[in-house]
Motif scaffolding. Structure first.
Motif, short mmCIF file in Angstrom:
data_model
loop_
_atom_site.label_atom_id
_atom_site.label_comp_id
_atom_site.label_asym_id
_atom_site.label_seq_id
_atom_site.Cartn_x
_atom_site.Cartn_y
_atom_site.Cartn_z
N ARG A 1 108.09 21.87 40.32
CA ARG A 1 107.23 22.31 39.22
C ARG A 1 107.94 21.96 37.91
O ARG A 1 109.09 22.33 37.71
N THR A 2 107.22 21.25 37.03
CA THR A 2 107.79 20.84 35.76
C THR A 2 106.87 21.28 34.63
O THR A 2 105.67 20.99 34.66
N GLU A 3 107.44 21.96 33.65
CA GLU A 3 106.66 22.34 32.47
C GLU A 3 106.66 21.17 31.50
O GLU A 3 107.70 20.60 31.20
N VAL A 4 105.48 20.82 31.01
CA VAL A 4 105.35 19.71 30.06
C VAL A 4 104.74 20.24 28.77
O VAL A 4 104.73 21.45 28.54
N ASP A 5 104.24 19.38 27.91
CA ASP A 5 103.71 19.78 26.60
C ASP A 5 102.82 21.01 26.69
O ASP A 5 101.99 21.14 27.59
N GLY A 6 102.99 21.88 25.72
CA GLY A 6 102.18 23.10 25.69
C GLY A 6 102.51 23.97 26.88
O GLY A 6 103.65 24.16 27.25
N ILE B 1 101.58 22.48 33.35
CA ILE B 1 102.56 22.40 34.42
C ILE B 1 102.17 21.25 35.34
O ILE B 1 101.00 21.11 35.71
N ARG B 2 103.15 20.45 35.69
CA ARG B 2 102.92 19.35 36.63
C ARG B 2 103.65 19.65 37.93
O ARG B 2 104.75 20.18 37.92
N TYR B 3 103.00 19.28 39.02
CA TYR B 3 103.61 19.44 40.34
C TYR B 3 103.79 18.08 40.98
O TYR B 3 102.90 17.25 40.94
N THR B 4 104.95 17.85 41.54
CA THR B 4 105.20 16.66 42.33
C THR B 4 105.75 17.10 43.66
O THR B 4 106.26 18.23 43.80
#
Length: 129
Positions: free
Chosen positions: A113-118, A121-124
């Motif tokens: 789980r990666t927090e991005v702009d604003g 949240i992106r999951y890979t």
């Protein structure tokens, strides 16, 4: 990690007797049975390898169980599932699907789980073998 897909996925593995009972249930409703297998059980991989043709005219679970045994022998380290198809509306619909065989060692899927702009949240994910 235990892959959980389809009906009964949170229960202990079904015995052959329990699998046969589920097949009888499906055949009793006029559903066709298909057997599929894969070594990539990712939830987005919806199309698995078909084992033979769907069994449209079968009326006895013993025939399906014979095909399942053959599939297990030919693919011992893969996931195998039974699909039941209902064509009463004029098109094939998967009505029931459940795992009937698993490899001895299941892959571990790592999700990051990666927090991005604003606040997005992106999951890979990756499969650790």
């Amino acid at each position: 990690m235990r892959i959980t897909q389809g009906c009964f996925s949170f229960l202990p593995d079904l015995t052959d007797e329990e699998i046969s009972a589920q097949i009888e249930y499906c055949l009793g409703r006029g559903w066709a049975i298909g057997i599929e297998h894969t070594d990539d059980p990712h939830p987005r991989a919806t199309f698995w390898e078909m084992w033979g043709n769907p069994m449209f005219d079968l009326r006895d679970a013993k025939g399906v169980m014979m095909e399942l045994d053959d599939c297990r022998k030919a693919n011992p380290d893969t996931y195998i599932r039974i699909n039941a198809f209902d064509n009463t509306r004029g098109f094939e619909t998967v009505t029931m699907s459940f795992l009937v065989s698993r490899p001895a060692v299941e892959p571990q899927i790592i999700m990051r789980r990666t927090e991005v702009d604003g606040r997005a949240i992106r999951y890979t994910h990756e499969v650790a073998r």
